[in-house]
Structures are given as structure tokens and as C-alpha cells.
Design a protein around this motif. Structure first.
Motif, PDB file in Angstrom:
ATOM      1  N   ALA A   6      44.241  42.329  35.423  1.00  0.00           N
ATOM      2  CA  ALA A   6      44.812  43.876  35.158  1.00  0.00           C
ATOM      3  C   ALA A   6      44.588  44.151  34.297  1.00  0.00           C
ATOM      4  O   ALA A   6      44.707  43.187  33.055  1.00  0.00           O
ATOM      5  N   LYS A  56      49.217  46.516  41.531  1.00  0.00           N
ATOM      6  CA  LYS A  56      48.737  47.621  41.178  1.00  0.00           C
ATOM      7  C   LYS A  56      50.463  48.640  40.882  1.00  0.00           C
ATOM      8  O   LYS A  56      50.978  48.904  40.170  1.00  0.00           O
ATOM      9  N   GLU A  60      52.834  49.181  37.794  1.00  0.00           N
ATOM     10  CA  GLU A  60      52.750  50.037  37.348  1.00  0.00           C
ATOM     11  C   GLU A  60      54.421  50.200  37.372  1.00  0.00           C
ATOM     12  O   GLU A  60      55.118  51.402  35.825  1.00  0.00           O
ATOM     13  N   HIS A  74      44.367  48.965  35.868  1.00  0.00           N
ATOM     14  CA  HIS A  74      43.916  48.754  36.911  1.00  0.00           C
ATOM     15  C   HIS A  74      43.597  47.108  37.173  1.00  0.00           C
ATOM     16  O   HIS A  74      43.830  46.351  36.662  1.00  0.00           O
ATOM     17  N   VAL A  75      43.428  47.321  38.510  1.00  0.00           N
ATOM     18  CA  VAL A  75      43.780  45.683  39.418  1.00  0.00           C
ATOM     19  C   VAL A  75      42.467  45.121  39.983  1.00  0.00           C
ATOM     20  O   VAL A  75      41.963  46.022  40.993  1.00  0.00           O
TER      21      VAL A  75
END
Length: 171
Positions: A6, A56, A60, A74-75
Motif C-alpha cells: 500500500a 484500498k 482509506e 494505491h494497493v
């Protein structure tokens, strides 16, 4: 179970401070395994059976709740990061930065690719979901491509990492 990377956007700059230990606590709190942070720039490794999109969304939300900011993450699989790092197309040298820009929105990627560059200063090339960037050390923020990335409307869609960092994450 899949090993994921991540990449957090915009932490430990601009007033958003996320300590590595706190980041690891958040990720562990989501039930992910084998959690490890790398450097203090918002990089975390973890293992889960969830799809990347689910991880993700959960990351978040949890980061936003814990640290009070709009988190953009961003994963990617660790295997995808290894493939991306192996694809860096430019020669590496001590006087240049080797960067990878992760861009999730095709329109933003197209706009960045259209940036007018001085090829004697910097180069960009398209990869799978990324843009590769080579720029002289000391010129990152002043270069045409550096300025193009800094446009506020791009913030949710991209994050940049040094190739050396990505190589650590891909191990």
C-alpha cells in the motif's frame, strides 16, 4: 493469501503526519497479517485474502478515521511492484533520480504524458499503470514533469516513489 503493497499519497508532507508505528497499528486493526512499514513515506506491506480494491477502500476509510484526512491509497500486489521496478527503462546513475509515478486515472496519465519536456533534463516513459521518470537530482520540483504532477486536481490519482524504495518493497 496475497502479499500487498500500500502506497499512501501525501503523508508526512504538508501537515499530515502518519508515524510508521501508527500506520502499522491501523493496518493490523483491519485484520491484515505480516504488516511491515518501509521508510516514513507511507509505505506498508501486508498479507490478506481480500482483493486489492477491498483493501484500498478499507485502508482509506480507516486512515481517514484515525488521522483525520482524506486518505488516498494505491494497493498493488508485491509481485506487481516487482514487475514495475524491473521495467524501469532508463539508465540509473548517481546524479539522477529514478522515479515511478503510480497513476490510477487514464485521463491524468494521458495529460501527464503530454507534458512538454526538455529531453536533456528529464525523460518519462509509460509503463503498466505507471509512468517512469528520470530527472537530475536537485531538479525534481522545478522540472516540467515535477510541476505537472503537483497540480491539485491530480492528488487523488497519483503518487510517486523512488525506484530504490520500490525495490525494498518488492523483496
Amino acid at each position: 493469501m496475497t502479499r500487498f503493497v500500500a502506497l499512501l499519497r501525501g503523508v508526512n508532507v504538508g501537515g499530515i503526519t502518519v508515524k510508521s508505528a501508527d500506520l502499522a497499528d491501523v493496518v493490523r486493526g483491519l485484520g491484515y497479517d505480516d504488516v511491515a512499514t518501509v521508510l516514513a513515506s507511507g509505505n506498508v506491506l501486508f498479507t490478506t485474502s481480500e482483493p486489492a480494491a477491498t483493501a484500498k477502500t478499507r485502508l482509506e476509510g480507516a486512515l481517514g478515521d484515525r488521522f483525520g484526512y482524506e486518505a488516498w491509497v494505491h494497493v498493488l500486489t508485491a509481485a506487481a511492484v516487482a514487475k514495475i521496478t524491473a521495467g524501469f527503462p532508463f539508465p540509473r546513475s548517481d546524479d539522477r533520480h529514478a522515479y515511478v509515478v503510480f497513476v490510477v486515472k487514464p485521463e491524468v496519465r494521458a495529460e501527464l504524458l503530454a507534458t512538454e519536456l526538455d529531453p536533456d533534463v528529464e525523460q518519462i516513459a509509460e509503463g503498466e499503470g505507471v509512468l517512469y521518470w528520470s530527472v537530475p537530482k536537485g531538479s525534481t520540483l522545478d522540472s516540467a514533469f515535477g510541476r505537472a504532477q503537483a497540480v491539485a486536481r491530480h492528488k487523488p490519482w497519483l503518487t510517486t516513489r523512488n525506484l530504490n524504495t520500490l525495490e525494498k518493497l518488492a523483496r
